[in-house]
Design a protein around this motif. Structure first.
Motif, mmCIF file in Angstrom:
data_model
loop_
_atom_site.group_PDB
_atom_site.id
_atom_site.type_symbol
_atom_site.label_atom_id
_atom_site.label_comp_id
_atom_site.label_asym_id
_atom_site.label_seq_id
_atom_site.Cartn_x
_atom_site.Cartn_y
_atom_site.Cartn_z
ATOM 1 N N ALA A 238 0.828 -1.215 0.000
ATOM 2 C CA ALA A 238 0.000 0.000 0.000
ATOM 3 C C ALA A 238 0.859 1.260 0.000
ATOM 4 O O ALA A 238 0.569 2.236 -0.706
ATOM 5 C CB ALA A 238 -0.937 -0.007 1.202
ATOM 6 N N GLY A 239 1.948 1.247 0.782
ATOM 7 C CA GLY A 239 2.792 2.431 0.876
ATOM 8 C C GLY A 239 3.519 2.750 -0.411
ATOM 9 O O GLY A 239 3.821 3.906 -0.694
ATOM 10 N N ILE A 240 3.808 1.736 -1.226
ATOM 11 C CA ILE A 240 4.568 1.953 -2.452
ATOM 12 C C ILE A 240 3.668 2.064 -3.682
ATOM 13 O O ILE A 240 3.866 2.927 -4.537
ATOM 14 C CB ILE A 240 5.591 0.819 -2.637
ATOM 15 N N LEU A 241 2.653 1.218 -3.759
ATOM 16 C CA LEU A 241 1.807 1.180 -4.951
ATOM 17 C C LEU A 241 0.446 1.833 -4.752
ATOM 18 O O LEU A 241 -0.333 1.918 -5.705
ATOM 19 C CB LEU A 241 1.625 -0.277 -5.408
ATOM 20 N N GLY A 242 0.146 2.268 -3.509
ATOM 21 C CA GLY A 242 -1.135 2.923 -3.266
ATOM 22 C C GLY A 242 -2.091 2.041 -2.486
ATOM 23 O O GLY A 242 -1.964 0.805 -2.492
ATOM 24 N N PRO A 243 -3.057 2.650 -1.790
ATOM 25 C CA PRO A 243 -3.951 1.907 -0.898
ATOM 26 C C PRO A 243 -4.847 0.898 -1.615
ATOM 27 O O PRO A 243 -5.343 -0.040 -0.988
ATOM 28 C CB PRO A 243 -4.786 3.006 -0.226
ATOM 29 N N GLU A 244 -5.061 1.084 -2.903
ATOM 30 C CA GLU A 244 -5.931 0.162 -3.640
ATOM 31 C C GLU A 244 -5.157 -1.002 -4.260
ATOM 32 O O GLU A 244 -5.753 -1.906 -4.837
ATOM 33 C CB GLU A 244 -6.671 0.925 -4.755
ATOM 34 N N ALA A 245 -3.852 -0.964 -4.163
ATOM 35 C CA ALA A 245 -3.034 -1.992 -4.817
ATOM 36 C C ALA A 245 -3.236 -3.359 -4.181
ATOM 37 O O ALA A 245 -3.391 -3.485 -2.963
ATOM 38 C CB ALA A 245 -1.561 -1.604 -4.762
ATOM 39 N N THR A 246 -3.229 -4.391 -5.003
ATOM 40 C CA THR A 246 -3.427 -5.768 -4.554
ATOM 41 C C THR A 246 -2.107 -6.540 -4.625
ATOM 42 O O THR A 246 -1.109 -6.051 -5.167
ATOM 43 C CB THR A 246 -4.458 -6.475 -5.429
ATOM 44 N N VAL A 247 -2.134 -7.768 -4.092
ATOM 45 C CA VAL A 247 -0.972 -8.645 -4.220
ATOM 46 C C VAL A 247 -0.664 -8.904 -5.686
ATOM 47 O O VAL A 247 0.502 -8.932 -6.107
ATOM 48 C CB VAL A 247 -1.218 -9.970 -3.470
ATOM 49 N N ASP B 234 -1.178 -6.857 -8.155
ATOM 50 C CA ASP B 234 -0.508 -5.654 -8.670
ATOM 51 C C ASP B 234 0.976 -5.664 -8.299
ATOM 52 O O ASP B 234 1.833 -5.304 -9.109
ATOM 53 C CB ASP B 234 -1.162 -4.394 -8.091
ATOM 54 N N ALA B 235 1.267 -6.065 -7.057
ATOM 55 C CA ALA B 235 2.661 -6.096 -6.599
ATOM 56 C C ALA B 235 3.469 -7.139 -7.359
ATOM 57 O O ALA B 235 4.624 -6.893 -7.736
ATOM 58 C CB ALA B 235 2.710 -6.370 -5.097
ATOM 59 N N ARG B 236 2.860 -8.287 -7.600
ATOM 60 C CA ARG B 236 3.542 -9.326 -8.380
ATOM 61 C C ARG B 236 3.899 -8.803 -9.766
ATOM 62 O O ARG B 236 5.020 -8.985 -10.263
ATOM 63 C CB ARG B 236 2.652 -10.565 -8.520
ATOM 64 N N GLU B 237 2.933 -8.140 -10.405
ATOM 65 C CA GLU B 237 3.156 -7.625 -11.751
ATOM 66 C C GLU B 237 4.238 -6.547 -11.754
ATOM 67 O O GLU B 237 5.097 -6.511 -12.645
ATOM 68 C CB GLU B 237 1.847 -7.062 -12.306
ATOM 69 N N TYR B 238 4.216 -5.682 -10.748
ATOM 70 C CA TYR B 238 5.190 -4.603 -10.655
ATOM 71 C C TYR B 238 6.608 -5.157 -10.464
ATOM 72 O O TYR B 238 7.549 -4.757 -11.161
ATOM 73 C CB TYR B 238 4.820 -3.679 -9.496
#
Length: 311
Positions: free
Chosen positions: A272-281, A283-287
């Motif tokens: 949430a701190g890096i990709l935003g409060p709406e970001a999901t797991v 989203d993080a995997r893709e990033y």
């Protein structure tokens, strides 16, 4: 001659058989135990095996060969180093897993060891290394076993492959000679490579991101000329709690297939701190995959150019 005997233990909320399997499968050790860089099987038989281990001890990278005896019925694994790394003269021990209930177990880690020339300074160094690594290994074992049911979502692996019309040696050399990457790779701003022990490297570098920012990483690398380089990143970006990888170079009828394989465990607390409060797991995997794949694909592309121009 002084032989020290020490014991560490921890209680794990997991069945004893599950804990035993995790310890027995040494290929997973770099993911489970922070000090472990890489483990390679040298021999495997019925209940017996020889393994080579690369790991850090008191901040120094070491490697040694051990024999292990596996006893799944008694839930015990004994180990003995064949050739120890100074200041260790001899080292061995036993993993003992004791069921406390159907869902809990006690893990005991026993060590016995001697210092080279019975040196008191060496013995103190070993005392500190064994205590630090044992506590770290047991705590990590506890965490990994207890989170096993949710860890799969946070752990993933992927790879990128480039076909090179050249030799495996030349492609391997490009990755092995990481000390030259500052001149050879546009995304590397600074690099420092040391190899005090042949085949065991420490790599520190500043890497440029797409937005122009740089981040510093440190990795330990184990080299196997001219077909494999395994590494473990020990200074990690905020979105990862683990990053290991292997560069492989497989010759074929068209030259060599050079592959960069990554295994990652996400740091979900920082999403949430890096990709935003709406970001999901997801989203993080893709990033994370995008960032790692961009750099490794670029590196493989330059290795391809280097190897094909060496013909």
């Amino acid at each position: 001659m002084t032989t020290r005997q020490v014991e560490h233990e921890i209680t794990v909320e997991a069945p004893a058989t599950a804990v035993y399997r995790l310890i027995a499968e040494v290929g997973n050790w770099p993911r489970i135990f922070p000090p472990t860089i890489y483990v390679d099987h040298l021999e495997r038989g019925a209940g017996e095996e020889r393994i080579r281990i690369w790991a850090t001890a008191n901040g120094e990278a070491k490697n040694w060969t051990s024999r292990r005896t596996l006893d799944p019925e008694r839930l015990r694994i004994t180990f003995r180093q064949e050739v120890s790394a100074p200041p260790v003269a001899a080292m061995g021990g036993t993993w003992i897993i004791e069921p406390l209930s159907e869902t809990a177990s006690r893990v005991r880690l026993l060590h016995d060891y001697r210092a080279v020339d019975d040196d008191p300074e060496g013995l103190r160094w070993i005392d500190e290394a064994v205590d630090r690594n044992s506590r770290s290994e047991l705590a990590s074992l506890q965490t990994n076993v207890e989170l096993a049911h949710v860890a799969e979502e946070f752990t993933f692996s992927f790879e990128d492959t480039v076909q090179i019309d050249g030799s495996a040696k030349d492609a391997y050399d490009f990755i092995d000679e990481a000390g030259l990457w500052e001149r050879r790779l546009p995304h590397v701003a600074r690099v420092r490579l040391t190899e005090d022990t042949p085949g065991l490297q420490t790599l520190e570098m500043d890497t440029r991101a797409k937005d122009g920012s740089t981040h510093t990483t440190k990795s330990y690398r184990v080299t196997f000329p001219h077909h494999r380089i395994a590494y473990k990143q020990v200074t990690l970006p905020a979105l990862m709690t683990l990053h290991t990888g292997i560069w492989t170079f497989a010759e074929n009828e068209r030259g060599v297939a050079a592959t960069s394989q990554h295994t990652v465990v996400l740091n979900t607390a920082n999403i949430a701190g890096i990709l935003g409060p709406e970001a999901t797991v997801s989203d993080a995997r893709e990033y994370v995959r995008g960032a790692l794949s961009t750099n490794s694909s670029a590196t493989l592309g330059h290795a391809k150019d280097y190897a094909e121009n060496k013909r």
